[in-house]
Structure formats: structure tokens, C-alpha cells
Design an enzyme around this catalytic site. Structure first.
Site, PDB file in Angstrom:
ATOM      1  N   CYS A   1       1.248  -6.789  14.531  1.00 37.88           N
ATOM      2  CA  CYS A   1       1.102  -7.105  15.918  1.00 37.88           C
ATOM      3  C   CYS A   1       0.543  -8.389  16.059  1.00 37.88           C
ATOM      4  O   CYS A   1       0.210  -8.682  17.044  1.00 37.88           O
ATOM      5  CB  CYS A   1       0.440  -5.819  16.520  1.00 37.88           C
ATOM      6  SG  CYS A   1       1.448  -4.447  16.667  1.00 37.88           S
TER       7      CYS A   1
ATOM      8  N   TYR B   1      -1.284  -4.023  -7.033  1.00 37.29           N
ATOM      9  CA  TYR B   1      -1.089  -4.694  -5.697  1.00 37.29           C
ATOM     10  C   TYR B   1      -2.193  -4.628  -4.790  1.00 37.29           C
ATOM     11  O   TYR B   1      -2.908  -3.597  -4.775  1.00 37.29           O
ATOM     12  CB  TYR B   1       0.262  -4.031  -4.830  1.00 37.29           C
ATOM     13  CG  TYR B   1       0.200  -4.483  -3.406  1.00 37.29           C
ATOM     14  CD1 TYR B   1       0.594  -5.751  -3.193  1.00 37.29           C
ATOM     15  CD2 TYR B   1      -0.252  -3.593  -2.666  1.00 37.29           C
ATOM     16  CE1 TYR B   1       0.538  -6.294  -1.991  1.00 37.29           C
ATOM     17  CE2 TYR B   1      -0.672  -4.281  -1.420  1.00 37.29           C
ATOM     18  CZ  TYR B   1       0.039  -5.473  -0.941  1.00 37.29           C
ATOM     19  OH  TYR B   1      -0.176  -5.818   0.283  1.00 37.29           O
TER      20      TYR B   1
ATOM     21  N   ARG C   1       1.733 -12.308   0.000  1.00 35.28           N
ATOM     22  CA  ARG C   1       0.423 -12.564   0.545  1.00 35.28           C
ATOM     23  C   ARG C   1      -0.297 -13.827   0.078  1.00 35.28           C
ATOM     24  O   ARG C   1      -0.016 -14.126  -0.912  1.00 35.28           O
ATOM     25  CB  ARG C   1      -0.416 -11.285   0.082  1.00 35.28           C
ATOM     26  CG  ARG C   1      -0.217  -9.882   0.661  1.00 35.28           C
ATOM     27  CD  ARG C   1      -0.667  -9.786   1.945  1.00 35.28           C
ATOM     28  NE  ARG C   1      -0.021  -8.412   2.521  1.00 35.28           N
ATOM     29  CZ  ARG C   1      -0.805  -7.726   3.616  1.00 35.28           C
ATOM     30  NH1 ARG C   1      -1.941  -8.233   3.821  1.00 35.28           N
ATOM     31  NH2 ARG C   1      -0.111  -6.698   3.850  1.00 35.28           N
TER      32      ARG C   1
ATOM     33  N   ASP D   1      -9.500  -8.689   9.766  1.00 34.35           N
ATOM     34  CA  ASP D   1      -9.239  -7.558   9.534  1.00 34.35           C
ATOM     35  C   ASP D   1     -10.104  -6.188   9.796  1.00 34.35           C
ATOM     36  O   ASP D   1      -9.578  -5.135  10.097  1.00 34.35           O
ATOM     37  CB  ASP D   1      -8.533  -7.503   8.169  1.00 34.35           C
ATOM     38  CG  ASP D   1      -7.632  -6.401   7.852  1.00 34.35           C
ATOM     39  OD1 ASP D   1      -6.722  -5.921   8.607  1.00 34.35           O
ATOM     40  OD2 ASP D   1      -7.792  -6.005   6.619  1.00 34.35           O
TER      41      ASP D   1
ATOM     42  N   ARG E   1       0.907  -1.291   0.063  1.00 34.98           N
ATOM     43  CA  ARG E   1      -0.105   0.107  -0.069  1.00 34.98           C
ATOM     44  C   ARG E   1       0.933   1.154   0.244  1.00 34.98           C
ATOM     45  O   ARG E   1       1.939   1.311   0.563  1.00 34.98           O
ATOM     46  CB  ARG E   1      -0.883  -0.021   1.340  1.00 34.98           C
ATOM     47  CG  ARG E   1      -2.021  -1.006   1.156  1.00 34.98           C
ATOM     48  CD  ARG E   1      -3.156  -0.797   2.293  1.00 34.98           C
ATOM     49  NE  ARG E   1      -2.421  -1.214   3.430  1.00 34.98           N
ATOM     50  CZ  ARG E   1      -1.953  -0.229   4.618  1.00 34.98           C
ATOM     51  NH1 ARG E   1      -1.996   1.207   4.420  1.00 34.98           N
ATOM     52  NH2 ARG E   1      -1.415  -0.732   5.566  1.00 34.98           N
TER      53      ARG E   1
ATOM     54  N   HIS F   1     -10.745  -1.100  11.892  1.00 35.86           N
ATOM     55  CA  HIS F   1      -9.543  -2.062  11.682  1.00 35.86           C
ATOM     56  C   HIS F   1      -9.479  -3.139  12.657  1.00 35.86           C
ATOM     57  O   HIS F   1      -8.617  -3.059  13.437  1.00 35.86           O
ATOM     58  CB  HIS F   1      -8.685  -1.302  11.432  1.00 35.86           C
ATOM     59  CG  HIS F   1      -7.336  -1.733  10.845  1.00 35.86           C
ATOM     60  ND1 HIS F   1      -6.063  -1.257  10.849  1.00 35.86           N
ATOM     61  CD2 HIS F   1      -7.156  -2.872   9.904  1.00 35.86           C
ATOM     62  CE1 HIS F   1      -5.365  -2.078  10.023  1.00 35.86           C
ATOM     63  NE2 HIS F   1      -6.049  -3.240   9.486  1.00 35.86           N
TER      64      HIS F   1
ATOM     65  N   SER G   1      -0.471  -2.612  12.123  1.00 34.12           N
ATOM     66  CA  SER G   1       0.180  -3.840  11.462  1.00 34.12           C
ATOM     67  C   SER G   1       1.444  -4.414  12.099  1.00 34.12           C
ATOM     68  O   SER G   1       1.954  -3.863  13.033  1.00 34.12           O
ATOM     69  CB  SER G   1       1.020  -3.193  10.081  1.00 34.12           C
ATOM     70  OG  SER G   1      -0.125  -2.668   9.437  1.00 34.12           O
TER      71      SER G   1
ATOM     72  N   LYS H   1      -9.313  -1.791   2.186  1.00 33.13           N
ATOM     73  CA  LYS H   1      -9.195  -0.485   2.808  1.00 33.13           C
ATOM     74  C   LYS H   1      -9.843   0.735   2.243  1.00 33.13           C
ATOM     75  O   LYS H   1     -10.339   1.411   3.136  1.00 33.13           O
ATOM     76  CB  LYS H   1      -7.512  -0.507   2.765  1.00 33.13           C
ATOM     77  CG  LYS H   1      -6.625  -1.535   3.518  1.00 33.13           C
ATOM     78  CD  LYS H   1      -7.022  -1.959   4.817  1.00 33.13           C
ATOM     79  CE  LYS H   1      -6.118  -2.951   5.248  1.00 33.13           C
ATOM     80  NZ  LYS H   1      -6.156  -3.429   6.605  1.00 33.13           N
TER      81      LYS H   1
END
Ligand code: OXD
Ligand code: MN
Length: 586
Positions: A251, A198, A370, A278, A70, A227, A249, A207
């Protein structure tokens, strides 16, 4: 497939007038059509079919090397005024943004096919759901959207003749980084994305829509787009309670969403069920509780580090019907990534498609490679994950990666204090990520790159929602990442986080006491179950400590952060900050 909705037809026509495709194909959601598209994408090399015995219906794709993540610096909230986008978003005036991308995108589908994807975020027809139409010239996008969302004819049927849909336009153009833009137009229900192929930039349901546009819709309409993962904890009596959790991100959100409880817990009959990994859309239920639904239908997960130990459920989810992007492609038709196992293959192709020798130390898979996997594949997918009415939330959990400051877990005193705790969420950078260790990055509610309007107004919306609910979920903060003096993680994390979840549940149902500290309620060490774990109660006490000096530094950091938002900071949050300061002086 016939579309009767005039507004959708107009939008498709306007898109075609701009993009000038050779032909237009409507995605009807049928397996036959998807299979024909796969064949076409295989013929051009856009995707590669993997070994159909080991990985049935799985495919491989590589993005351009300059297009692997991103792009926050090129992501804009194009609201009517800069003030409405707020200090933490890039802003562009809508007229300028349209004009600029008209120029960039004009005629860029010449010689290409324009696909029209009707998609639903959320179960089709559920009161939580919202519909979008994505225009794209990428078969890869079509195939990913077919996993991540519900697509096709049934979505158009659910839309009927309504104009309430998000207009998404994606064009690959030339994958030119200098002309790459991800634009959200909240007041227009519109998204534009160009020069990328992407995931997060082009799967517009995720998102761009389900967080940036939806957060704006949620404020207008009285609900919340967050989120957050959603999970259910089933106790030995067979009762399941649900929590939603937000983490920045890196975690371990997907790992927590798919947690496998320690042996002792499993023996007693505890289970964890995944509802989402997510995004959570949260609405007020008829009984005065919050209900959450996962608007997605798949997982767009980071591959590296996913393995049989760290997350067997995620790995199992990728064994069928999955698209792998930017991992190592093996000549036996399977894939590999760093951390899958300890045996990097030799003589294979890396994510760039080059011959790769693991002995050089160079990574084979891109760190942000991914998998796009159907949620229904997940062995621990909740039986309630497609409940059109969502699942009731008992707790909301915030968290971050802090070496010393935050204890393993603490509970906020009430809703407003919980909103404050979310607003000061932060993670410290690790050496691996940036080279600079211990730099605090504030990421309120993990929404910093995803909030579609002014962050301070978003906090106000949280406070307002709290006033509407009779039974407020309790709000907690966790930190799995306390470090010892040598820089090692102290808490084992992963499945053992169940021990913390159990305490959280006990607090939600008033089954256990707590210690009142300047920052909130912290567990009595005896109340965290350490059975079957080689972990001393003294070490546990250590990671439950609240160091007043560190928290005074933290308060200084919060003041600095809050200053960005000027007068718009809700009075309730200013009062919470003052309370924290006063508590630290006591
Ligand atoms: C994601 C992210 O890809 O949060 O989910 O970056
Ligand atoms: Mn995310």
C-alpha cells in the site's frame, strides 16, 4: 570481546551445545570485523562486491530459489495456551516447538561458525529500547543486522548484567522448506528460526522481535509495538508535527514515509521528514502525549517499483552501504529491478543467477527482492529520528486498498471509534497479486501476521492505552486506491498525498470543519487543497462519498470477521459496530 553477563554466556553455551559449531565469533560492532566477514563471504560467493565508485560499500546476495519471502503458514506463536495466541495465529505448544526444532537444528552448525550478535532495537540506552542476542550461522544475517539494528559491544555494555534480552536462534540448516519454522515464544522472550536465509525470517530483530515479541511485551509493560511508519510534517513556520501510519503490505508505506510534497508546497516551505518506514514503538510521554520511536536503523525495502519518480529518497538511500538481495546483477557491478527505469538490461543475470532475456517477459528481479539500506543515508531522514525520547504523535493513520468502499480520508469520532476503524482495516486483492480481484482481506492495524498474542486482547490493549493518555492523537483512515469504472486509480497518490496529510493536520489542530457521515468525519471537498493539481472538485467529491449500500455489505463482513474472536471482542468495539449499523439505517 568479553561478555560479563552470565545469562548471555549461558544462552550462547546452550546454543553451541545444540548446534555444535566449529567456532563461535562474537560480533563487536567494529568496521574491521564486518570488513573481514565481507571478505570471507565474497570468497565463498555468498555476497558479491558491487562497483565501488557507483555503489560504494554495496554488496549483492541471492537467496535460494525456494526461500524468497516470509512464510506465514510456518510462523507460530508458541504461547502457553492456544487461546493466548488467538484465532489469527498459528500455535504450537512451547514444549513441542522446542523439541521439534531441537531435532531439526541439532548439530546443524557442524563445520560452520556460530556468530553471536548483541543488538539493540532502538537507540542504545534509550528508554524505548530493548536488547536481543541473535545466534546465526549466516554472514549475510550478520551484515544485514549491522545495517538494520545497532550491534556489538556497546549493546552488551547497555545490557549490563540484566536478564532482560530476547534470545534469538537462527540456523540455516539445509534451507529445507518442509522443515522451515519461524517460532516466537512470547513468555520466554525467545525466537527460533530454521531452514531459511531470507530477510523477514532470519533478521530476528525485525518482525519476530520488534513486532511479535514486542507487541506482547508492550501489553505487559504498558506500551505499544506497531507496524507503522513515522513521519514528520514541517510547516512554513518551521513547526514539525508527527504522525504514525499503518498499512497492509503493498500500500506504499515506504513511499508515504519518504513523501516529497508537490511543488507548490515546497515553494511555501513544507517538508516531510522520515522517522521510520516500518515499525513504531509507542510510549506514553511525561506530558501525557504518545511518543514514537523507530526501533530500526535501516530500511529493508522492496526494490521493484522503486525509482527516481516513485521514491527518489528511497533510491538515494540505496546508493551506499547497501545490500541488494534477489535483484538483477549486471556485469558492470550495478543492479537493476523492474520499475527502476524503462531500460531492462540485456545479457545479464536474473535473481536466480541465470542468463536472462527481458524480451521473454520473465521478470529479472524477484517481486519481493530487497534493499537493506542504512536509514542515515535517506536525504529526508528526520533530525529527530534518533531522539532517545521519540517524537510526539499528533495523529495515527490507518489505511488500505479499497476500490469503492472507503473514502479518500475520514476521521474517527474519538479514540474508541479509531480503534474500531483500525480493527476493521482491510485491503482488496489486486489481479496482479492473486488472480482473484476484490477479495477483502482483513488486516487489523496491519498486524495480522505480526501480533504476538490474541488479536482481541490486542484491541483491548489499544482501548486501555487510550484511557491513559491525556492528549490522544486523532485517528484517521485513508484510501489512496479508489478505482473508476474502468479500473483506473482516481487519486494521483504519491507526493499529492501531502494534500490529505495537510487536511489531517488541520483537523488535529481544529483549523477546519468536516462533514459528519455514518462512518465518521469526511472533508468538505473545498478543504482539500487542489492547487497546482489537474483534478476537479467533482472528482474529489466522488472519492469522498460514503455509499451506504456498500457500507451495509461492509458491516456484514465485519460481523463475520469479529465472529472469529468470540467473546473476547471488547464491548467498546461491539458498541462501535452497533453504532455504525444504526447510523447506516438513519
Ligand atoms: C515487510 C512486510 O517486509 O510488512 O515489511 O512484509
Ligand atoms: Mn512491514
Amino acid at each position: 570481546m568479553e561478555c560479563k553477563n552470565q545469562q548471555v554466556k549461558d544462552f550462547v553455551q546452550q546454543s553451541a551445545d545444540l548446534l555444535k559449531p566449529d567456532q563461535i565469533v562474537w560480533i563487536d560492532g567494529s568496521e574491521e570485523q564486518l570488513e573481514a566477514l565481507r571478505q570471507q563471504a565474497m570468497a565463498t560467493g555468498e555476497i558479491v562486491k558491487l562497483d565501488q565508485e557507483k555503489l560504494p560499500n554495496c554488496y549483492y546476495h541471492r537467496t535460494a530459489v525456494n526461500d524468497v519471502a516470509r512464510v506465514e503458514a510456518r510462523t507460530f506463536i508458541c504461547s502457553d495456551t492456544k487461546e493466548h495466541a488467538g484465532a489469527t495465529n498459528n500455535w504450537m505448544a512451547p514444549a513441542d516447538a522446542y523439541a521439534m526444532t531441537d531435532e531439526i537444528m541439532r548439530g546443524k552448525m557442524a563445520g560452520r561458525t556460530m556468530y553471536v550478535i548483541p543488538f539493540s532495537m532502538g537507540v542504545v540506552g534509550s528508554p524505548f529500547s530493548k536488547i536481543g542476542i541473535e545466534i546465526t550461522d549466516s554472514i549475510y544475517v550478520v551484515l544485514n543486522m549491522a545495517i538494520m539494528t545497532r550491534t556489538g559491544e556497546k549493546v552488551l555494555e547497555a545490557l549490563g548484567d540484566s536478564n532482560d534480552f530476547v534470545r534469538g536462534q537462527h540456523a540455516k540448516c539445509d534451507i529445507d522448506e518442509e522443515k522451515r519454522y519461524i517460532l516466537q515464544f512470547p513468555e520466554d522472550n525467545a525466537i527460533r528460526s530454521c531452514n531459511s536465509g531470507y530477510g523477514g525470517n532470519v533478521l530476528l530483530g525485525k518482525k519476530c522481535f520488534a513486532l511479535r515479541i514486542a507487541s506482547y511485551q508492550g501489553r505487559k509493560e504498558g506500551w505499544m509495538a506497531e507496524h507503522m511508519l513515522i513521519l514528520g510534517i514541517e510547516n512554513p513556520q518551521g513547526e514539525t508535527k508527527y504522525v504514525a501510519a499503518a498499512f497492509p503490505s503493498a500500500c506504499g508505506k515506504t513511499n508515504l514515509a519518504m513523501l516529497i510534497p508537490p511543488e507548490g508546497y515546497r515553494a511555501k516551505g513544507y517538508k516531510v521528514w522520515t522517522v521510520g518506514d516500518d515499525i513504531a514503538w509507542i510510549r506514553l510521554g511525561p506530558d501525557g502525549r504518545f511518543y514514537a520511536q523507530n526501533p530500526e536503523a535501516g530500511f529493508f525495502g522492496v526494490a521493484p517499483g522503486t525509482n527516481e519518480k516513485s521514491n527518489p529518497n528511497a533510491l538515494a538511500s540505496t546508493r551506499e552501504g547497501t545490500i541488494f538481495t534477489n535483484v538483477v546483477l549486471k556485469d558492470d557491478g550495478t543492479v537493476w529491478w523492474e520499475g527502476l527505469d524503462k531500460n531492462p538490461p540485456t545479457g545479464q543475470l536474473n535473481w536466480k543467477g541465470e542468463p536472462w532475456d527481458p524480451a521473454t517477459g520473465e521478470k529479472g528481479a524477484h517481486p519481493n527482492s530487497r534493499f537493506t539500506a542504512p536509514a542515515r543515508n535517506c536525504p529526508c531522514i528526520s533530525p529527530e529520528w534518533e531522539n532517545p525520547n521519540g517524537v510526539p504523535l499528533s495523529a495515527i493513520i490507518f489505511g488500505g486498498r479499497r476500490a469503492k468502499t472507503a473514502p479518500l480520508v475520514y476521521q474517527s469520532r474519538d479514540w474508541d471509534h479509531g480503534v474500531f476503524v483500525g480493527s476493521i482495516m482491510a485491503s482488496e486483492t489486486t489481479a496482479a497479486a492473486t488472480g482473484a480481484v476484490g477479495v477483502v482481506r482483513r488486516d487489523p492495524m496491519a498486524m495480522l501476521p505480526f501480533c504476538g498474542y490474541h488479536m482481541a486482547d490486542y484491541w483491548q490493549h489499544w482501548l486501555d492505552m487510550g484511557k491513559l493518555i491525556k492528549t490522544q492523537p486523532k485517528i484517521f483512515n485513508v484510501n489512496w486506491f479508489r478505482l473508476d469504472d474502468e479500473g483506473h486509480f482516481i487519486w494521483p497518490g504519491f507526493g499529492d498525498n501531502m494534500r490529505v496529510l495537510q487536511w489531517i493536520m488541520a483537523r488535529c489542530f481544529d483549523e477546519v470543519g468536516a462533514v459528519d457521515t455514518p462512518i465518521g468525519y469526511v472533508p468538505n471537498a473545498e478543504d482539500i487543497n487542489l492547487e497546482g493539481l489537474d483534478f476537479s472538485i467533482d472528482t474529489l467529491k466522488d472519492i469522498l462519498t460514503v455509499d451506504k449500500d456498500l457500507w451495509r455489505e461492509e458491516v456484514a463482513g465485519i460481523h463475520e470477521f469479529y465472529a472469529k474472536f468470540g467473546d473476547r471482542i471488547p464491548a467498546e468495539l461491539k458498541a462501535e459496530l452497533a453504532k455504525l449499523e444504526a447510523n447506516l439505517e438513519k
